[in-house]
Design an enzyme around this catalytic site. Structure first.
Site, PDB file in Angstrom:
ATOM      1  N   GLY A  71      37.190  28.660  33.785  1.00 47.89           N
ATOM      2  CA  GLY A  71      38.355  28.968  32.926  1.00 47.89           C
ATOM      3  C   GLY A  71      38.177  28.460  31.478  1.00 47.89           C
ATOM      4  O   GLY A  71      37.186  27.323  31.105  1.00 47.89           O
ATOM      5  N   CYS A  91      31.844  26.362  37.082  1.00 46.88           N
ATOM      6  CA  CYS A  91      32.354  25.558  35.744  1.00 46.88           C
ATOM      7  C   CYS A  91      33.606  24.930  35.538  1.00 46.88           C
ATOM      8  O   CYS A  91      33.656  23.771  36.176  1.00 46.88           O
ATOM      9  CB  CYS A  91      32.410  26.963  34.940  1.00 46.88           C
ATOM     10  N   TYR A  92      34.689  25.319  35.274  1.00 51.92           N
ATOM     11  CA  TYR A  92      36.036  24.879  35.138  1.00 51.92           C
ATOM     12  C   TYR A  92      36.401  24.207  36.673  1.00 51.92           C
ATOM     13  O   TYR A  92      36.865  23.351  36.778  1.00 51.92           O
ATOM     14  CB  TYR A  92      37.070  25.429  34.424  1.00 51.92           C
ATOM     15  N   HIS A 143      27.228  29.544  35.622  1.00 52.43           N
ATOM     16  CA  HIS A 143      27.968  30.917  36.292  1.00 52.43           C
ATOM     17  C   HIS A 143      26.797  31.410  37.078  1.00 52.43           C
ATOM     18  O   HIS A 143      26.048  32.352  36.663  1.00 52.43           O
ATOM     19  CB  HIS A 143      28.599  31.777  35.256  1.00 52.43           C
ATOM     20  N   GLU A 163      27.154  34.185  38.946  1.00 55.46           N
ATOM     21  CA  GLU A 163      27.678  35.243  39.177  1.00 55.46           C
ATOM     22  C   GLU A 163      27.117  36.329  37.980  1.00 55.46           C
ATOM     23  O   GLU A 163      27.344  37.453  38.387  1.00 55.46           O
ATOM     24  CB  GLU A 163      29.235  35.495  39.310  1.00 55.46           C
ATOM     25  N   ASP A 202      39.624  58.203  42.304  1.00 59.54           N
ATOM     26  CA  ASP A 202      40.696  57.539  42.866  1.00 59.54           C
ATOM     27  C   ASP A 202      41.457  58.388  43.741  1.00 59.54           C
ATOM     28  O   ASP A 202      41.960  58.176  44.935  1.00 59.54           O
ATOM     29  CB  ASP A 202      41.626  56.436  41.943  1.00 59.54           C
ATOM     30  N   LYS A 242      36.118  50.011  41.936  1.00 62.62           N
ATOM     31  CA  LYS A 242      35.927  51.374  41.814  1.00 62.62           C
ATOM     32  C   LYS A 242      34.622  51.670  42.243  1.00 62.62           C
ATOM     33  O   LYS A 242      34.359  52.726  42.885  1.00 62.62           O
ATOM     34  CB  LYS A 242      35.587  51.525  40.278  1.00 62.62           C
TER      35      LYS A 242
END
Length: 511
Positions: free
Chosen positions: A53, A80-81, A168, A170, A226, A367
């Site tokens: 964040g 991180c944060y 990070h 990710e 969708d 998605k």
């Protein structure tokens, strides 16, 4: 089924964390950091992740975590944060870094355990940093597992089942980030990898059948990914109790109405009611140039038309909507709603006092998961792999007022563009491709005669989820063929341009 709870402190990468976990076959949800320990116990997570964040833990009024969460014994990973929050709550020291770290950095692994199982002590691996604060003193009982040149970059306490990293894992720039997340999920938290399309379908079919019983159901079908997957999933559950309503706004691609009817009636055996409302939409758009006003008018007209059609199915109690998980989590913010760049592309949505109970079978899916479910349901590649198409249709790809002649011109340009992309075998390499009719005319020469005609812009982008995007680098010969065909075959166009803007700073659509 294992459930991972992600508490979002406002990182731009939070959705990416969730996607990475889902790709490992583990279910997860994103929630605000205000969730307390009582709520978390009811959620019953196998693991908790605290995201990054933009805040600093030592400032006033910044988001933090319920301290009781850190004593529940549930494995926790701070990123991180999230690492700084853990340190701050548990008695570590967080302060402004002498040297900030942004971008690539080299992580020196001190202890190859926990998150770093399978690594080597002393190993160096690339990570992605984005922080201006540092952790000079970890909380009592925590071991430093890794460092960079400028900071403590990884800590852990096996006794508390808490691990934290300053980087990070990710993002793709962290070379072995996938290994670290897999270690956390499967070695530390002992999660089960059962979030797979077949299980998702089985669960939703049971849920829908219990919800609907013998009642009638309607679905607003657009032909997009969708709504198509949502309709197919509900049909799997209730069969002929489902009726789809397809509104032809007149703002669709060339031949789209016939294509949708053929796919869903002939190949999938669905009941479809087609409503021809093209004249109604064009009347409402007459003379309107401002993009937001176009969207509003299209949205209101769609609601009017759909509600009138739905009213002819007075025995229907349920309405299917193709709501996705990003739509759900974007309605919740750490520190207030994001700035509205433009109204949402999807213009369905009935009024709040509509008489239907909602069925939203995709509201837990991203998605790419929707596409995987569509594959599992046996939908054609034409549907599952289709590029996103905005609810307002070609109206927002005609800059300025919308007329029947402009629609016809753009439909023909768009058809040639997509035809050539598919012929070149590039369609699946592109997230979204479309043409824009510009509100300018240009001088040209055709057959030794001066022309003064329309200019079109072509747009094609690569992306994972549409949140960020880069322009697609076409081979020059493909662009040349596209341009030649458009100018030779579409009357009224004498110039073709190609958009080489990324998102950000541009958006994917022009309006």
């Amino acid at each position: 089924m294992s459930r991972v709870l992600i508490l979002d402190f406002g990182s731009q990468f939070t959705q990416l964390i969730a996607r990475q976990i889902r790709e490992e076959g583990v279910f997860c949800e994103i929630h605000p950091p205000t969730r307390d320990s009582i709520w978390v116990q009811s959620f019953d997570p196998a693991a908790i992740i605290l995201s990054g964040g933009p805040a600093s833990v030592y400032d006033e009024g910044v988001p933090t975590v319920d301290p009781d969460l850190l004593t529940m014994g549930v494995p926790i990973l701070g990123i991180c944060y999230g690492m700084q929050v853990i340190a701050n709550v548990l008695g570590g020291e967080v302060k402004q870094a002498e040297r900030r770290e942004y971008g690539r950095a080299e992580l020196q692994i001190k202890t190859a355990q926990g998150l770093f199982k399978g690594f080597s002590s002393g190993e160096s691996t690339q990570v992605w940093m984005s922080h201006g604060d540092s952790l000079p003193n970890p909380p009592p009982g925590f071991e430093v597992l890794g460092t960079t040149e400028n900071s403590v970059a990884a800590i852990g306490s096996e006794e508390r089942a808490i691990w934290a990293v300053q980087f990070h894992p990710e993002v793709a720039h962290t070379t072995r980030g996938d290994d670290m997340l897999r270690n956390f999920l499967f070695e530390i938290a002992d999660c089960s990898a059962d979030w797979i399309p077949s299980n998702i379908i089985d669960h939703q079919v049971r849920t829908i059948q219990e919800q609907v019983g013998s009642a009638q159901v309607i679905c607003g079908l657009s032909g997009g990914v969708d709504s198509s997957v949502a309709a197919a999933l509900v049909q799997r559950a209730v069969g002929d109790q489902l009726t789809c309503i397809f509104v032809d706004t007149g703002l669709l691609r060339k031949g789209e109405r016939a294509s949708v009817e053929a796919v869903f009636t002939e190949h999938m055996g669905m009941r479809i009611e087609v409503v021809d409302a093209a004249d109604q939409f064009l009347d409402r758009l007459a003379g309107i140039e401002e993009p937001e006003e176009k969207r509003v008018r299209i949205g209101h007209t769609f609601i009017d038309v759909f509600e009138e059609a739905a009213g002819r199915h007075g025995d229907a109690r349920f309405l299917v909507q193709g709501t996705l998980y990003p739509d759900v989590i974007e309605s919740v913010s750490v520190s207030g709603p994001s700035v509205t760049i433009k109204s949402h592309h999807n213009v369905g949505g009935l009024r709040p006092d509509h008489p239907f109970e909602l069925i939203e079978p995709l509201r837990e899916l991203f998605k790419d998961e929707v596409r995987a479910v569509g594959d599992e349901l046996g939908l054609s590649k034409e549907i599952v792999g289709r590029h996103p198409f905005p609810g307002p249709g070609l109206a927002i790809r005609i800059l300025g007022a919308v007329t029947e002649d402009k629609l016809s011109t753009l439909q023909n340009v768009d058809a040639i563009y997509l035809d050539e992309i598919q012929a070149a075998g590039l369609y699946d390499d592109i997230w979204q491709a479309f043409a824009v009719l510009l509100p300018v005319r240009a001088v040209g020469v055709m057959g030794d005669t001066r022309t003064y005609e329309n200019v079109v812009a072509l747009r094609a982008v690569t992306s994972r989820d549409g949140m960020t995007a880069d322009w697609f680098a076409f081979p020059h010969d493909v662009l040349a063929r596209i341009s030649n065909r458009i100018i030779n075959e579409v009357k009224g166009v004498n110039r073709v341009t190609y958009d080489v803007s990324s998102k950000p700073p541009a958006t994917i659509e022009w309006e």
